[in-house]
Write a protein that holds these residues in place. Structure first.
Motif, short mmCIF file in Angstrom:
data_model
loop_
_atom_site.label_atom_id
_atom_site.label_comp_id
_atom_site.label_asym_id
_atom_site.label_seq_id
_atom_site.Cartn_x
_atom_site.Cartn_y
_atom_site.Cartn_z
N GLY A 176 3.04 3.44 -11.16
CA GLY A 176 2.62 4.58 -10.37
C GLY A 176 1.16 4.95 -10.50
O GLY A 176 0.68 5.83 -9.78
N GLN A 177 0.43 4.28 -11.37
CA GLN A 177 -1.01 4.57 -11.51
C GLN A 177 -1.78 3.88 -10.40
O GLN A 177 -1.38 2.84 -9.88
CB GLN A 177 -1.51 4.07 -12.87
N ALA A 178 -2.92 4.47 -10.03
CA ALA A 178 -3.77 3.87 -9.00
C ALA A 178 -4.35 2.56 -9.53
O ALA A 178 -4.78 2.47 -10.68
CB ALA A 178 -4.89 4.83 -8.64
N TRP A 179 -4.34 1.54 -8.66
CA TRP A 179 -4.80 0.22 -9.09
C TRP A 179 -6.08 -0.19 -8.37
O TRP A 179 -7.09 -0.50 -8.97
CB TRP A 179 -3.69 -0.81 -8.86
N ASP A 180 -6.03 -0.18 -7.03
CA ASP A 180 -7.18 -0.68 -6.28
C ASP A 180 -7.22 0.00 -4.93
O ASP A 180 -6.18 0.34 -4.34
CB ASP A 180 -7.07 -2.19 -6.10
N ASP A 181 -8.45 0.21 -4.46
CA ASP A 181 -8.60 0.75 -3.12
C ASP A 181 -9.40 -0.23 -2.28
O ASP A 181 -10.05 -1.14 -2.80
CB ASP A 181 -9.26 2.13 -3.14
N GLY A 182 -9.34 -0.05 -0.98
CA GLY A 182 -10.06 -0.93 -0.08
C GLY A 182 -9.76 -0.55 1.34
O GLY A 182 -9.29 0.56 1.63
N VAL B 23 -4.31 -1.82 16.67
CA VAL B 23 -5.20 -2.98 16.76
C VAL B 23 -6.61 -2.49 17.07
O VAL B 23 -6.82 -1.60 17.91
CB VAL B 23 -4.72 -3.96 17.85
N GLY B 24 -7.58 -3.05 16.34
CA GLY B 24 -8.96 -2.63 16.52
C GLY B 24 -9.38 -1.47 15.66
O GLY B 24 -10.47 -0.92 15.85
N MET B 25 -8.54 -1.08 14.73
CA MET B 25 -8.87 0.03 13.85
C MET B 25 -8.74 -0.39 12.39
O MET B 25 -8.09 -1.37 12.04
CB MET B 25 -7.96 1.23 14.13
N VAL B 26 -9.38 0.42 11.52
CA VAL B 26 -9.40 0.18 10.08
C VAL B 26 -8.81 1.40 9.39
O VAL B 26 -8.96 2.53 9.86
CB VAL B 26 -10.85 -0.05 9.57
N ARG B 27 -8.12 1.18 8.30
CA ARG B 27 -7.58 2.30 7.53
C ARG B 27 -7.92 2.09 6.06
O ARG B 27 -7.82 0.97 5.54
CB ARG B 27 -6.08 2.41 7.74
N TYR B 28 -8.32 3.17 5.43
CA TYR B 28 -8.54 3.14 3.97
C TYR B 28 -7.17 3.01 3.30
O TYR B 28 -6.21 3.69 3.69
CB TYR B 28 -9.25 4.42 3.53
N GLY B 29 -7.07 2.14 2.31
CA GLY B 29 -5.78 1.91 1.67
C GLY B 29 -5.87 2.03 0.16
O GLY B 29 -6.92 1.77 -0.45
N LEU B 30 -4.75 2.43 -0.44
CA LEU B 30 -4.67 2.56 -1.90
C LEU B 30 -3.44 1.81 -2.39
O LEU B 30 -2.34 2.02 -1.89
CB LEU B 30 -4.59 4.03 -2.30
N MET B 31 -3.64 0.94 -3.38
CA MET B 31 -2.53 0.25 -4.01
C MET B 31 -2.23 0.89 -5.36
O MET B 31 -3.16 1.27 -6.09
CB MET B 31 -2.86 -1.23 -4.24
N LEU B 32 -0.95 1.00 -5.67
CA LEU B 32 -0.52 1.52 -6.96
C LEU B 32 0.06 0.39 -7.79
O LEU B 32 0.60 -0.58 -7.26
CB LEU B 32 0.55 2.61 -6.78
N LEU C 22 -7.17 11.53 -7.99
CA LEU C 22 -8.30 11.09 -7.19
C LEU C 22 -8.47 11.91 -5.92
O LEU C 22 -9.39 11.67 -5.14
CB LEU C 22 -8.11 9.62 -6.81
N GLY C 23 -7.57 12.87 -5.71
CA GLY C 23 -7.61 13.64 -4.47
C GLY C 23 -6.98 12.89 -3.32
O GLY C 23 -7.21 13.24 -2.15
N LEU C 24 -6.18 11.86 -3.63
CA LEU C 24 -5.58 11.04 -2.59
C LEU C 24 -4.06 11.14 -2.61
O LEU C 24 -3.36 10.24 -2.12
CB LEU C 24 -6.01 9.57 -2.79
N GLY C 25 -3.55 12.22 -3.16
CA GLY C 25 -2.11 12.35 -3.30
C GLY C 25 -1.36 12.27 -1.99
O GLY C 25 -0.24 11.75 -1.92
N ARG C 26 -1.96 12.77 -0.92
CA ARG C 26 -1.26 12.76 0.37
C ARG C 26 -1.12 11.35 0.94
O ARG C 26 -0.34 11.13 1.88
CB ARG C 26 -2.02 13.64 1.37
N MET C 27 -1.88 10.40 0.39
CA MET C 27 -1.78 9.03 0.89
C MET C 27 -0.49 8.35 0.45
O MET C 27 -0.08 7.34 1.05
CB MET C 27 -2.98 8.20 0.40
N VAL C 28 0.15 8.86 -0.59
CA VAL C 28 1.40 8.26 -1.06
C VAL C 28 2.51 8.71 -0.11
O VAL C 28 3.05 9.82 -0.24
CB VAL C 28 1.70 8.64 -2.51
N TYR D 23 0.84 -1.19 0.00
CA TYR D 23 0.00 0.00 0.00
C TYR D 23 0.88 1.24 0.00
O TYR D 23 1.95 1.27 0.62
CB TYR D 23 -0.92 0.03 1.21
N CYS D 24 0.39 2.28 -0.67
CA CYS D 24 1.18 3.51 -0.72
C CYS D 24 1.11 4.28 0.60
O CYS D 24 1.95 5.13 0.88
CB CYS D 24 0.73 4.39 -1.88
N ASN D 25 0.09 4.00 1.43
CA ASN D 25 0.02 4.62 2.75
C ASN D 25 0.41 3.60 3.81
O ASN D 25 0.47 2.40 3.54
CB ASN D 25 -1.37 5.21 3.02
#
Length: 977
Positions: free
Chosen positions: A686-692, A673-682, A854-860, A664-666
């Motif tokens: 370098g192009q965005a591939w999948d989120d989850g 533990v016990g938390m969830v994070r939105y993730g982005l794979m490149l 995608l407006g998710l540049g800061r996640m990288v 994941y880029c982030n």
């Protein structure tokens, strides 16, 4: 012509059939061709190019002329060889490739303009005059292309596919194949014997000569009885092995019900994938004709075919026949025909010392130099020592020698080699591994040699597998073989046909030589020689011989053609194995599928899954009413959606966090533990591939979700990274997509509903905040996982239970939420909810967008490395100013269409001025208008600006306003409430 005596047909029963609307009768054991010949019908088709009248020249699958359409309506089957179509009661057959009747084909005018349709005609039309191609040549050629016709109705028949394994596959049930199968089966090996005919015996069925001490039919009957008693031997009649592939795999088609009026619950055909440790090719040989002037008239046949029709089917195309042969085999045809009472006008034998084997006339040193008869042969011209005479006859048998059926041996680019003894090619080196050619397929042209060779090959093949075998006692054949005297064509001024279906003549080959199309593959394509449905079985060697004469070289020096699958035509339906319509691909059903069906859901395909699209209620007359209601139910109350199809991967191990950090880029290792994070794979570029999402259930245990479409590719990618990129990491993966049913519970009343289901678990904001996760129990002890995540922008959760309890959980939630107005919602409402909230999905993650777009540049993250992170910072990607924005029509009733391109107002609409495109669009009941998401050049600085959404396919141009991509609750307060 009436029936002859004898034959292997059941005269005790009559079968009624029609051909071109005319009624005929035959007997069980007949083919369509044999029954028509027995009824005096020789004209059965028209050639492809010139529409010349044609009758059958063969009695097997090598037939190029007698192609017909069988059956009617949706079950119409074009391009079936009448020579192999098994007769049944009620068969309806029609001739094809004609305009008008078969006898008076208006397209026969093509023959008059044949001087303009010479070799290379199709290619030459591409070049000159250039302007003629698009408006004249191409339309005319396309109208003329094709042989049979399609019904354009769905095929009502079923098709199947299956897998078989054996020690030895024997291809062909002639004498060599029978001997090989018998030898191997008695040795205890697992054996499959496959033959395209509906009777075992191969060429033995066409001969009158007995085996030593026993009639061939009696010996075959005894073998069939023994075969039936051997559990390790599978006999597959009506089965064509059509291709040899890697690793000992062979493709075969079994015609299970083609010989029945209707399949009656059976599959019409079955596609078999046979994996054989060893294989024996005992496919026999095909007789070849001699080219001479006007040698294509109906009634001119291969001499061996005449003999087969007489001996096996008791049929003959005429009462008086002649034979043109350069070998002794043609004389055997004469003896058999005379024994059946057929008058023989004479044997034309180009060998100077040719002598009769009985009481009939022989034209030693003679050649056939012409024929007469428009729709059927009337007479032939015989020229001997410069003197010509015409012989009256209704049929002419021609024999120029025999070509081994080596096609399967060429399927791995095995090159045939020339054999002077038989004047033909035989299998050479380089063919499929483990395949042995025997009998006539290997150039052994006697029955005795075929029997001995088949047994010997079986012993050799099994020996290589460590199975002891010995040759059984076999009868001896009484036939002999004498090499043919080479005669490929008779020179003359009139056209001499080499490839009958494609109308290729000696003159065409001569023109190809003149135009320097001399290499074998050039010759083939320039003239279309061997490109017909018979794959040149009767034409290729003759064509090579003619070119060899023209170039002054020997045939093997001229070159050889090799073959590729299929050996004979294979229906596309059976290649699909019945996977058509609803069965085009496997359908995966969600755990709540039956429950959704009971609620009247309308389903849609989402990748391999069938998902509920929406749930219509009484009084709702169109789909959008249902979708709008479902969307509003989520926004105002609570809704339920089955999201099981999201990819789910369990990631465990001491290095699980470090592993996910690299994917994941982030950052994921820092997740509590016990938390969830939105993730982005490149992707690596370098192009965005999948989120989850990535949920951490324990220090060494994460649960990753992916989009439905990428569930398999992402898991495959993760496994590759684990095994190949970072094998040193302590991490294990398992896909749990099918193991857990997962239901989204979304809306302001979601917490209230869940509190009625979970067992003593505090769902308050303080204890279980947004992006929290936990393992817990529901409904009195059922283990479950709960994630507080939102795809809709509302207060939302996703609850997962073991898949077998998914439907029961849905029922329980619906029951407990009845007073809350709980409503199920489908993929359409899910799409509207996510567009209203500005969530990117598959339309936005299309392989040409970056995190920044995608407006998710800061996640990288710049603090760690990950796949694609460095490439995402390339100057070219960073310079791209297109970003995700919301779009709303200025006119509230205006359309917003996904795929539309965006232009500044007043700008000319062309590629250079294109500023972006719309990726997703829907009607928003929250906004009260159509809305969309899209990428726009400099979109962040253009809020409130009006641009044009152009849809040239539908002639639309809509003025849309650039707005925030978050149409609902842009501050995000609802999902944190």
């Amino acid at each position: 012509m009436t029936r002859l005596t004898g034959g292997l047909i059941d005269r005790g029963r009559k079968l009624h059939f029609t051909f071109d609307g005319k009624a005929f009768s035959g007997h069980p054991g007949d083919t369509l061709a044999s029954a028509l010949l027995a009824n005096g019908t020789v004209l059965m088709g028209r050639s492809f190019k010139y529409h010349r009248p044609r009758g059958p020249i063969s009695a097997g699958s090598e037939e190029p002329n007698a192609l017909v359409e069988l059956r009617t309506g949706a079950r119409t089957e074009p391009n079936t060889r009448a020579t192999v179509a098994e007769l049944y009661d009620g068969l309806d057959a029609r001739s094809q490739n004609r305009m008008g009747s078969l006898a008076f084909d208006l397209l026969g005018v093509n023959d008059l303009v044949s001087p303009f349709l010479t070799a290379g005609f199709y290619y030459k039309t591409f070049m000159w005059p250039r302007a003629f191609w698009e408006k004249l040549y191409e339309p005319a050629i396309r109208r003329a292309a094709g042989l049979g016709s399609l019904s354009f109705e769905p095929d009502p028949d079923a098709y199947d596919k299956g897998f078989l394994h054996c020690d030895l596959l024997v291809i062909g049930a002639g004498p060599a194949g029978l001997a090989a199968a018998l030898t191997a089966a008695r040795a205890g090996a697992r054996v499959i014997l496959a033959d395209e005919d509906f009777r075992l015996g191969g060429r033995l069925l066409a001969e009158s000569a007995p085996l030593e001490g026993v009639a061939a039919a009696d010996w075959i009957a005894g073998l069939e009885a023994e075969f039936a008693s051997l559990p390790n031997l599978r006999v597959m009649r009506r089965t064509t092995v059509w291709g040899a592939f890697d690793h000992g795999i062979y493709g075969a088609v079994e015609r299970v019900a083609d010989h029945l009026p209707v399949p009656g619950g059976l599959p019409r055909q079955t596609l078999w994938r046979i994996t054989a440790r060893r294989a024996i090719l005992a496919a026999g040989a095909t007789e070849r004709p001699i080219a001479f002037a006007d040698n294509d008239r109906p009634g001119i046949m291969l001499a061996g075919a005449l003999r087969a029709y007489a001996n096996r089917w008791a049929a003959c195309p005429a009462k008086r026949v002649a034979v043109f042969t350069n070998n002794d085999d043609g004389h055997r045809t004469v003896l058999d025909l005379r024994a059946k009472g057929v008058e023989v006008a004479g044997v034309i034998d180009p060998r100077a010392g040719a002598k009769p084997l009985g009481d009939y006339r022989v034209f030693a040193g003679g050649r056939v130099t012409g024929t007469r008869g428009r729709l059927g042969l009337k007479s032939v011209e015989v020229t001997t020592d410069g003197r010509s005479e015409w012989l009256d006859c209704g049929a002419l048998g021609v024999s120029g020698g025999w070509n081994p059926n080596l096609h399967l041996a060429s399927h791995h680019r095995g090159r045939p080699v020339w054999n002077d003894a038989i004047q033909a090619f035989v299998p050479g080196e380089g063919g499929p591994v483990g395949l042995l050619a025997v009998g006539a397929a290997a150039g052994e042209m006697t029955t005795a040699g075929a029997l001995e060779g088949g047994a010997r090959a079986a012993v050799e093949a099994l020996g290589a597998l460590g199975i002891d075998a010995s040759a059984p006692e076999l009868p001896r054949g009484t036939d002999s073989f004498a090499a043919p005297e080479p005669l490929w064509h008779v020179p003359g001024k009139r056209r001499a046909w080499v490839d009958f279906q494609n109308d290729v003549t000696v003159k065409d080959i001569r023109l190809a030589h003149q135009e320097n199309m001399r290499p074998v593959e050039h010759l083939k394509r320039w003239t279309t020689l061997g490109m017909a449905t018979d794959q040149g079985k009767t034409a290729n060697v003759t064509g090579l011989a003619v070119m060899a004469e023209l170039t002054g070289r020997r045939i093997p020096e001229t070159g050889t053609t090799i073959f590729r699958p299929p050996y004979t035509g294979v229906a596309l339906s059976v290649l699909g194995g019945g996977d058509t319509g609803a069965h085009f691909r496997p359908r995966r059903l969600t755990p709540t599928h039956s429950w959704a069906e009971s609620r009247g859901a309308v389903f849609t395909e989402v990748g391999p899954w069938m998902r509920a699209q929406y749930f219509p209620r009484p009084g709702e007359t169109e789909w959008r009413q249902s979708v709008d209601r479902e969307v509003l139910a989520v926004r105002s109350g609570v809704g339920l959606c089955d999201v099981t199809t999201l990819g789910k991967v369990d990631v465990q191990g001491a290095d699980a966090g470090a592993f996910l950090d690299r994917l994941y880029c982030n950052a994921m290792a820092s997740l509590k533990v016990g938390m969830v994070r939105y993730g982005l794979m490149l992707r690596e570029d370098g192009q965005a591939w999948d989120d989850g999402t990535c949920a951490r259930l324990a220090e060494d245990h994460y649960v990753v979700t992916t989009t439905t479409a990428n569930a398999v590719p992402i898991f495959r990618h993760m496994e590759f990274a684990r095994q190949c990129l970072w094998p040193e990491l302590d991490v294990q993966l398992i896909s749990t997509t099918d193991a857990w049913a997962q239901i989204a519970v979304a809306g302001p009343k979601a917490r209230v509903l869940l509190e009625r289901v979970v067992d003593g678990f505090d769902l308050s904001n303080e204890t279980f905040p947004f992006m929290a996760c936990a393992s817990l129990t529901v409904a009195g002890g059922l283990r479950a996982r709960l994630f507080r995540i939102s795809f809709s922008g509302e207060l939302a959760y996703e609850i997962a239970v073991p898949a077998r309890y998914g439907a029961a959980l849905m029922e329980r939630l619906m029951e407990k939420g009845a007073d809350l107005g709980v409503a199920p919602y489908g993929t359409e409402a899910l799409g509207v909810l996510r567009i209203e909230k500005g969530h990117a999905a598959g339309n936005e993650l299309n392989g040409q967008t970056t995190a920044r777009m995608l407006g998710l540049g800061r996640m990288v993250s710049a603090k760690k490395d990950s796949i694609g992170a460095v490439m995402s910072r390339r100057e070219g990607l960073a310079a791209d100013r297109r970003v995700l924005v919301g779009l709303q029509p200025v006119d509230p009733v205006g359309p917003v269409v996904a795929g539309s391109h965006l232009f500044a107002e007043g700008a000319e609409r062309r590629t250079e001025t294109d500023e972006g495109w719309i990726t997703s669009a829907c009607y928003s009941p929250h906004v009260g208008a159509a809305i969309g998401l899209g990428f726009l050049e400099g979109g962040a600085e253009r809020m409130g600006e009006v641009v044009i959404a152009a849809n040239p396919l539908q002639g639309q141009a809509t003025r849309v306003r650039v707005v925030s991509a978050h149409f609902v609750d842009p501050e995000g307060g609802r999902l944190r409430d």
